[in-house]
Design an enzyme around this catalytic site. Structure first.
Site, PDB file in Angstrom:
ATOM      1  N   HIS A 195      72.080  82.913  -8.078  1.00  0.00           N
ATOM      2  CA  HIS A 195      70.628  83.008  -8.120  1.00  0.00           C
ATOM      3  C   HIS A 195      70.254  83.729  -9.411  1.00  0.00           C
ATOM      4  O   HIS A 195      70.964  84.626  -9.866  1.00  0.00           O
ATOM      5  CB  HIS A 195      70.089  83.763  -6.906  1.00  0.00           C
ATOM      6  CG  HIS A 195      68.612  84.034  -7.019  1.00  0.00           C
ATOM      7  ND1 HIS A 195      67.723  83.011  -7.242  1.00  0.00           N
ATOM      8  CD2 HIS A 195      67.900  85.187  -7.009  1.00  0.00           C
ATOM      9  CE1 HIS A 195      66.503  83.530  -7.338  1.00  0.00           C
ATOM     10  NE2 HIS A 195      66.585  84.849  -7.209  1.00  0.00           N
ATOM     11  N   GLU A 247      58.919  79.861  -0.596  1.00  0.00           N
ATOM     12  CA  GLU A 247      58.098  81.026  -0.250  1.00  0.00           C
ATOM     13  C   GLU A 247      56.690  80.841  -0.791  1.00  0.00           C
ATOM     14  O   GLU A 247      55.875  81.756  -0.750  1.00  0.00           O
ATOM     15  CB  GLU A 247      58.736  82.311  -0.770  1.00  0.00           C
ATOM     16  CG  GLU A 247      58.885  82.360  -2.276  1.00  0.00           C
ATOM     17  CD  GLU A 247      59.340  83.734  -2.745  1.00  0.00           C
ATOM     18  OE1 GLU A 247      60.529  84.025  -2.594  1.00  0.00           O
ATOM     19  OE2 GLU A 247      58.504  84.489  -3.239  1.00  0.00           O
ATOM     20  N   THR A 276      65.306  96.421  -6.462  1.00  0.00           N
ATOM     21  CA  THR A 276      65.697  95.014  -6.302  1.00  0.00           C
ATOM     22  C   THR A 276      67.071  94.733  -6.921  1.00  0.00           C
ATOM     23  O   THR A 276      67.622  93.662  -6.718  1.00  0.00           O
ATOM     24  CB  THR A 276      64.666  94.067  -6.945  1.00  0.00           C
ATOM     25  OG1 THR A 276      64.516  94.437  -8.314  1.00  0.00           O
ATOM     26  CG2 THR A 276      63.332  94.128  -6.252  1.00  0.00           C
ATOM     27  N   SER A 318      65.648  87.741  -1.222  1.00  0.00           N
ATOM     28  CA  SER A 318      65.246  89.095  -0.867  1.00  0.00           C
ATOM     29  C   SER A 318      65.005  89.198   0.623  1.00  0.00           C
ATOM     30  O   SER A 318      64.583  88.248   1.272  1.00  0.00           O
ATOM     31  CB  SER A 318      63.975  89.474  -1.624  1.00  0.00           C
ATOM     32  OG  SER A 318      64.279  89.655  -2.984  1.00  0.00           O
ATOM     33  N   CYS A 371      64.190  83.728  -1.978  1.00  0.00           N
ATOM     34  CA  CYS A 371      64.763  82.750  -2.918  1.00  0.00           C
ATOM     35  C   CYS A 371      65.972  82.008  -2.377  1.00  0.00           C
ATOM     36  O   CYS A 371      66.602  81.245  -3.115  1.00  0.00           O
ATOM     37  CB  CYS A 371      65.124  83.439  -4.232  1.00  0.00           C
ATOM     38  SG  CYS A 371      63.691  84.157  -5.052  1.00  0.00           S
ATOM     39  N   ARG A 399      63.007  98.833  -9.314  1.00  0.00           N
ATOM     40  CA  ARG A 399      64.441  98.914  -9.622  1.00  0.00           C
ATOM     41  C   ARG A 399      65.313  98.724  -8.391  1.00  0.00           C
ATOM     42  O   ARG A 399      66.478  98.346  -8.491  1.00  0.00           O
ATOM     43  CB  ARG A 399      64.756 100.259 -10.274  1.00  0.00           C
ATOM     44  CG  ARG A 399      64.152 100.430 -11.644  1.00  0.00           C
ATOM     45  CD  ARG A 399      64.463 101.819 -12.192  1.00  0.00           C
ATOM     46  NE  ARG A 399      65.896 101.986 -12.429  1.00  0.00           N
ATOM     47  CZ  ARG A 399      66.488 101.680 -13.582  1.00  0.00           C
ATOM     48  NH1 ARG A 399      65.801 101.201 -14.564  1.00  0.00           N
ATOM     49  NH2 ARG A 399      67.784 101.851 -13.736  1.00  0.00           N
ATOM     50  N   ASN A 448      62.386  82.158 -13.253  1.00  0.00           N
ATOM     51  CA  ASN A 448      62.989  82.182 -11.920  1.00  0.00           C
ATOM     52  C   ASN A 448      62.224  81.224 -11.020  1.00  0.00           C
ATOM     53  O   ASN A 448      61.058  81.451 -10.733  1.00  0.00           O
ATOM     54  CB  ASN A 448      62.907  83.615 -11.374  1.00  0.00           C
ATOM     55  CG  ASN A 448      63.379  83.723  -9.934  1.00  0.00           C
ATOM     56  OD1 ASN A 448      63.968  82.781  -9.397  1.00  0.00           O
ATOM     57  ND2 ASN A 448      63.127  84.864  -9.316  1.00  0.00           N
ATOM     58  N   THR A 504      58.827  86.558 -15.289  1.00  0.00           N
ATOM     59  CA  THR A 504      59.961  85.725 -14.875  1.00  0.00           C
ATOM     60  C   THR A 504      59.610  84.623 -13.873  1.00  0.00           C
ATOM     61  O   THR A 504      60.331  83.634 -13.795  1.00  0.00           O
ATOM     62  CB  THR A 504      61.066  86.602 -14.239  1.00  0.00           C
ATOM     63  OG1 THR A 504      60.485  87.383 -13.191  1.00  0.00           O
ATOM     64  CG2 THR A 504      61.707  87.510 -15.281  1.00  0.00           C
ATOM     65  N   ARG A 514      75.610  89.498 -15.585  1.00  0.00           N
ATOM     66  CA  ARG A 514      76.137  90.812 -15.228  1.00  0.00           C
ATOM     67  C   ARG A 514      76.972  90.746 -13.953  1.00  0.00           C
ATOM     68  O   ARG A 514      78.072  91.293 -13.888  1.00  0.00           O
ATOM     69  CB  ARG A 514      74.999  91.826 -15.064  1.00  0.00           C
ATOM     70  CG  ARG A 514      75.512  93.264 -15.204  1.00  0.00           C
ATOM     71  CD  ARG A 514      74.498  94.303 -14.731  1.00  0.00           C
ATOM     72  NE  ARG A 514      73.239  94.226 -15.448  1.00  0.00           N
ATOM     73  CZ  ARG A 514      72.136  94.855 -15.061  1.00  0.00           C
ATOM     74  NH1 ARG A 514      72.135  95.601 -13.979  1.00  0.00           N
ATOM     75  NH2 ARG A 514      71.022  94.741 -15.749  1.00  0.00           N
ATOM     76  N   LYS A 544      69.450  87.985 -17.047  1.00  0.00           N
ATOM     77  CA  LYS A 544      70.501  88.986 -17.219  1.00  0.00           C
ATOM     78  C   LYS A 544      71.388  89.208 -15.986  1.00  0.00           C
ATOM     79  O   LYS A 544      72.598  89.382 -16.115  1.00  0.00           O
ATOM     80  CB  LYS A 544      69.864  90.336 -17.607  1.00  0.00           C
ATOM     81  CG  LYS A 544      69.079  90.293 -18.908  1.00  0.00           C
ATOM     82  CD  LYS A 544      70.029  90.286 -20.101  1.00  0.00           C
ATOM     83  CE  LYS A 544      69.361  89.796 -21.358  1.00  0.00           C
ATOM     84  NZ  LYS A 544      69.317  90.697 -22.462  1.00  0.00           N
TER      85      LYS A 544
END
Ligand SMILES: [Zn+2]
Lengths: 132, 354
Positions: free
Chosen positions: B239, B80, B206, B301, B112, B204, B271, B153, B248, B244
């Protein structure tokens, strides 16, 4: 200073893959390409050949006063690299600790932007070297 | 499927910026980066871009493969952060590995996950016999607006995998790509329009409706398709938009923390967008043993996830099949810190008079 597109295009194989020539008569390699073998003259037989991507620093200099287009990169190293086949080439040395850039240091070719020009220009890519 | 990975390569630029330095520059809490699980990020030098990263990763993959690069029938570069809006990086890569002129090539964009979309294309083409070898690359440079949360990031890096059909007995493969499953919806969580310099994102938003929904959708889908469960996998790679989310989502899906660790690279380099899950896979292949199973799932995304199941083959233990240095060793050894100012100067983000 922007290079002509034709010149960038013509030097792609040389700049991307260190393509030079090898004389099958005297067994010596040349970079950049020659049309006639400097040793054998008309008796020589030149074929395209990729130079090794590894070598060592033969001589180097730290540039503080750069030509147009490179002003924002100072200071940077330039060096004469002796490739593993003894061919000597001139190149920037990047991504290397300052005290490791010295005569005899082993280097390898990396792929970088050579000249980016302005937004509207073609980007010229090619080899630079880094200390390994 | 009857295809797999012949070899892989990766590239991570040498320069690092500490997220604590980014926080200082923008008067934010010093531990913003650490809270996102990213201590430092890798960024390109002034003469690097996603295309030079792609070339380095491709060269490593070709070198480890031992094949003649003239036999590569397809090269796809997912990114990208293409240096050109119009003009492919894939042709530059093709020339730099001497794969021209008999091949097909294109650049792909899906935030990504364009690199894993490239893998799927190569898998299909190799399986059908259209090509012998296909090279799939994911490569990106740190694209983030100065001062934006993304800046903590967004890193740079690339990975390449060379894909081919099983030549019989899997002798030519280091890992079989057993299956793939994708989960895709129209979700505007992160975007960049044609002439915008930096991407925008929906904060948020995302998270749950974007990353988690698609990763979970793809992984559950491939579980169902293959009749497998988390216990069947030795390693899992997701990915990694930050340090975090992958742990998760692993917990939500029932994977152990141990199975995530080897492929979790973002905490050290940030990232790497299209490179992210593929560099994670490279790190897993660095240590995986024949017979072990890997599950990989990207996220892009916009939005979508591609999940893959892999089985490591005996070929991985042949001398020279793995890169001479592991991803983790390389990123620990080959680094040099730059200041925040050095970083934005290199990325050409400081205005200056010509
Ligand atoms: Zn001669």
């Amino acid at each position: 200073m922007v290079q002509a597109i034709s010149r960038i295009w013509r030097s792609i194989k040389q700049r991307y893959n260190l393509e030079g020539v090898h004389c099958e008569v005297c067994k010596e390699s040349f970079f950049p390409k020659r049309t006639i073998c400097p040793n054998c003259r008309r008796k020589g037989k030149l074929v395209d050949a990729k130079m090794p991507h590894t070598g060592k620093i033969y001589s180097y200099s730290l540039v503080y006063s750069a030509p147009a287009g490179f002003e924002y990169e100072v200071p940077y190293f330039v060096a004469i690299i002796e490739l593993d086949n003894k061919v000597k080439i001139f190149s920037q040395v990047v991504d290397s600790e300052v005290d490791k850039v010295k005569i005899g240091a082993k280097v390898k070719a990396v792929f970088r932007r050579v000249q980016a020009g302005k937004e509207e220009d073609v980007i010229a890519y090619g080899y630079k070297f880094t200390v390994v | 499927m009857n295809v797999g990975i012949v070899s892989y390569g990766y590239y991570v630029p040498r320069l690092r910026v500490k997220t604590a330095d980014i926080a200082v520059a923008w008067n934010k809490e010093k531990d913003v980066g650490e809270a996102l699980g990213v201590k430092e990020k890798a960024v390109g030098a002034w003469d690097e871009d996603s295309c030079t990263f792609a070339v380095e990763a491709a060269r490593m993959a070709v070198q480890c493969s031992g094949i003649n690069s003239q036999e590569i029938g397809a090269i796809y570069v997912g990114s990208e952060s293409k240096p050109y809006a119009v003009k492919p990086s894939a042709t530059i890569v093709a020339e730099a590995i001497s794969a021209t002129p008999t091949l097909t090539a294109a650049d792909l964009e899906f935030a990504c996950k364009a690199g894993t979309a490239a893998m799927q294309m190569c898998m299909g083409m190799a399986e059908s016999g259209m090509i012998k070898y296909g090279l799939a690359i994911g490569s990106d440079t740190a694209q983030a607006q100065p001062g934006d949360a993304l800046e903590f990031t967004a890193g740079g890096g690339a990975a390449a995998v060379l894909i081919a059909k099983d030549s019989g007995g899997k002798a030519n493969l280091i890992a079989t790509l057993n299956d793939t499953y994708s989960f895709t919806t129209d979700t505007p969580d992160f975007w960049r329009r044609q002439h915008a310099e930096f991407p925008s994102h929906a904060g948020r938003f995302t998270g749950e409706p974007a990353y988690f929904k698609h990763v979970i959708g793809a992984v559950k889908g491939i579980f169902e398709k293959t009749g497998s469960t988390p216990k069947d996998y030795d390693y899992v790679v997701f990915h990694q938009p930050n340090g975090k989310f992958p742990t998760r989502v692993a917990k939500m899906l029932g994977f152990s923390d141990a199975s995530v660790k080897q492929g979790l690279i973002t905490p050290f380099i940030g990232n790497t967008y299209s490179g992210s899950s593929m560099i994670g896979l490279a790190s897993v292949l660095d240590v995986a043993k024949p017979g072990q199973k890997i599950l990989m799932c990207s996220y892009g995304s916009g939005s979508g996830s591609d999940a893959f199941t892999l089985t490591v083959e005996k070929g991985i233990e042949k001398p020279g099949k793995r890169p001479s240095e592991s991803v983790l060793d390389y990123i620990n050894r080959n680094k040099e810190y730059t200041s925040y100012v050095g970083y934005i100067r290199n990325r050409n983000k400081i205005k200056h008079l010509e």
